[in-house]
Design an enzyme around this catalytic site. Structure first.
Site, PDB file in Angstrom:
ATOM      1  N   GLY A   7       0.809  -1.207   0.000  1.00  0.00           N
ATOM      2  CA  GLY A   7       0.000   0.000   0.000  1.00  0.00           C
ATOM      3  C   GLY A   7       0.844   1.258   0.000  1.00  0.00           C
ATOM      4  O   GLY A   7       2.020   1.247   0.361  1.00  0.00           O
ATOM      5  N   ASP A  26     -14.671  -4.516   9.707  1.00  0.00           N
ATOM      6  CA  ASP A  26     -14.494  -3.854  10.998  1.00  0.00           C
ATOM      7  C   ASP A  26     -13.031  -3.983  11.415  1.00  0.00           C
ATOM      8  O   ASP A  26     -12.325  -4.908  11.003  1.00  0.00           O
ATOM      9  CB  ASP A  26     -15.406  -4.503  12.039  1.00  0.00           C
ATOM     10  CG  ASP A  26     -15.545  -3.673  13.308  1.00  0.00           C
ATOM     11  OD1 ASP A  26     -15.136  -2.485  13.310  1.00  0.00           O
ATOM     12  OD2 ASP A  26     -16.072  -4.197  14.307  1.00  0.00           O
TER      13      ASP A  26
END
Length: 575
Positions: free
Chosen positions: A320, A371
């Site tokens: 990322g 979550d």
């Protein structure tokens, strides 16, 4: 003096904990009324209010204790004594595990997540292994001796609402036909079969869920009856009895249930016996006790470290631009750390990343966002880090690390369920010529984007690498650094070039503001493979059209709360 101060800390902590429990229950107890009256926006607001409640109450408690005790509050020995006094206060409480976690939150706020030892806080529960037996009727039991139809009728009578059933006889017939078709024949004819149903109804978004299990022979089968509200009349929408599908309804990608729970540990223990495929941590989190879920996760994680030997490694997938991610192959979790520096293409700060992860925590995740749990100063054994991982973390996130001979302490990170990155999933499916898997994944990808949009979420960076595939083959978004509300976006068509040279330029020939989005540019997401491109255009070409996005914005702004079911449309009973 220490004893006096420690007693005050214990009493103030418990006082604020009791306030938290009362307020949590007040919000939860209104769930049935909100469902019956179809107050869909109030349901969403209540969910956010209940999530925020924990931080609000624990922060208020910490601030008050600091004022009461003064500078002595930072004496570690005082908290060793305070813990002992607090334990004395908890012996008669049946929610002791939640109370211990609340104490931990206050301690961490006072000491800013330092000096984290079991001497001063509850790294381990002081009452581990204690099983509370309250005598409450956690579940109702039904016998097949009365016959299948009579059993179902009695069940629906027992779970009546303050609004009428739309057509109870039709619901009874639908449920009976489902059981006759999908269950072993013994289930519907054997008089020894019993059915246990949780006494409390589970409420979430626009649905109510009746949860139970069937006992026959040596088998137990969980089932769920989703109940929907049609203009003030309720009906059974379907029956879910497949274990994987039951697990999906309690998924980490969903909002938390509101359900009346008197004794949490007793309730969770029974719920776990119904849904053993879910961990204790996941079940606490699923009913809104997400901090307890975090505590249970941490204890399980520490135990796993003690009984395993594999090393932490860099997580598979494309690295990322904002986060660095690592994992342990033997444990189904990834650990995400904010990098020290971001790619120049990312117009974002650390604070913005924090805000966006908090947005996801508080928002309805509609089964399409994972979550997370947030940790500060999480300590790992250094010997368990691969050399490649340690070098990578030191290169991209040095400011988040404290390393000594024995440990690696990460100052801040999020944990998240590990999934297969969608780009890897697709590459593997293509390499084995599995067209069905490619079709399913791309359909899920498009549906994920659309369902997020219906919930007022625009994913931002929609590259395949930012989505994961769960063990149930559902596609879930998990990269939140560019997430934003759909209604904040300005969707535009790319203006026509005035002359050919403009189209050949590396820079756009048109102005681009901060929130401008050009759906036509999404074509680069699927340009990699001819089959991927063909299937995507067949299924979700509307995502490339400005009109789709503007229509979705209008739908959100009009206040419409769209039905997004945690089960397939094909499973719903005919209407």
């Amino acid at each position: 003096m220490i004893r006096q101060f420690s007693q005050r800390i214990a009493e103030e902590t418990l006082k604020h904990f009791v306030d938290y429990r009362v307020l949590f229950k007040e919000i939860t107890d209104m769930a049935q009324e909100r469902f019956e009256q179809a107050k869909w926006h109030e349901i969403q607001q209540a969910a956010v209010e209940r999530i925020d409640l924990y931080e609000k109450q624990s922060q208020a408690a910490a601030a008050e204790i600091i004022v009461l005790i003064g500078s002595c509050v930072y004496d570690e020995s005082l908290w060793s004594e305070a813990k002992a006094r607090y334990i004395d206060l908890l012996y008669k409480r049946d929610d002791f595990e939640l109370a211990e976690t609340f104490y931990n939150s206050i301690y961490c706020k006072v000491f800013t997540h330092h000096q984290l030892t079991n001497e001063h806080m509850f790294i381990r529960s002081s009452m581990a292994g204690r099983e509370v037996v309250s005598g409450d009727n956690i579940y109702h039991t039904y016998s097949m001796k009365q016959g299948l139809i009579a059993l179902i009728r009695q069940l629906l009578n027992d779970y009546s609402f303050n609004v009428p059933w739309e057509n109870k006889n039709k619901d009874i017939g639908n449920i009976a036909r489902y059981f006759q078709k999908n269950m072993p024949i013994n289930v519907v004819v054997d008089e020894a079969v019993t059915v246990e149903v949780v006494s409390s109804v589970f409420y979430r978004n626009k649905g109510a869920y009746i949860v139970g299990r069937i006992h026959f022979s040596n088998l137990e089968l969980p089932f769920i009856l989703p109940v929907l509200n049609n203009n003030g009349r309720v009906y059974i929408d379907t029956v879910i009895s497949d274990q994987d599908q039951v697990s999906v309804i309690f998924s980490f990608t969903r909002a938390y249930f509101m359900v009346d729970v008197n004794v949490p540990s007793e309730f969770i223990r029974f719920l776990h016996s119904l849904i053993p495929m879910k961990s204790i941590a996941e079940l606490y989190t699923s009913i809104g006790f997400y901090k307890q879920g975090k505590a249970e996760f941490y204890r399980d994680f520490v135990d796993h470290i003690d009984r395993s030997a594999d090393q932490f490694i860099i997580a598979p997938g494309i690295k990322g631009m904002v986060m660095t991610v690592f994992t342990l192959q033997s444990y189904p979790i990834v650990f995400k750390i904010i990098k020290d520096k971001f790619s120049s293409s990312k117009q974002i700060t650390r604070n913005m990343v924090h805000e966006r992860y908090q947005l996801v925590k508080r928002h309805d995740r509609v089964g399409r966002m994972a979550d997370t749990q947030e940790f500060t100063n999480l300590v790992f054994p250094r010997k368990r880090f691969s050399q490649a991982l340690l070098q990578e973390l030191q290169r991209v996130a040095q400011s988040s690390l404290l390393i000594d001979d024995e440990t690696v302490t990460i100052k801040h990170l999020w944990i998240e369920r590990r999934m297969t990155p969608l780009n890897i999933y697709l590459d593997e499916a293509l390499s084995r010529s599995d067209g069905a898997a490619v079709f399913h994944a791309l359909n899920e990808y498009g549906k994920a984007i659309k369902q997020l949009a219906a919930a007022n979420i625009f994913a931002g960076d929609m590259l395949f690498k930012n989505f994961g595939v769960t063990r149930h083959a559902r596609v879930v978004f998990y990269d939140y650094d560019e997430i934003m509300y759909l209604t904040d976006c300005n969707f535009r068509k790319i203006p026509a070039a005035m002359y050919p040279e403009q189209e050949m330029s590396a820079e756009p020939w048109y102005s681009v503001a901060a929130n401008d989005v050009f759906p036509e540019e999404f074509t680069i997401l699927i340009a990699c493979n001819a089959l991927v491109r063909k299937i995507f255009y067949e299924l979700h070409s509307d995502l490339l059209d400005v009109k789709f996005w503007k229509d979705m914005q209008q739908q959100v702004r009009s206040g419409q709360v769209v039905d997004i079911f945690p089960y397939r449309q094909a499973q719903r009973f005919p209407r």
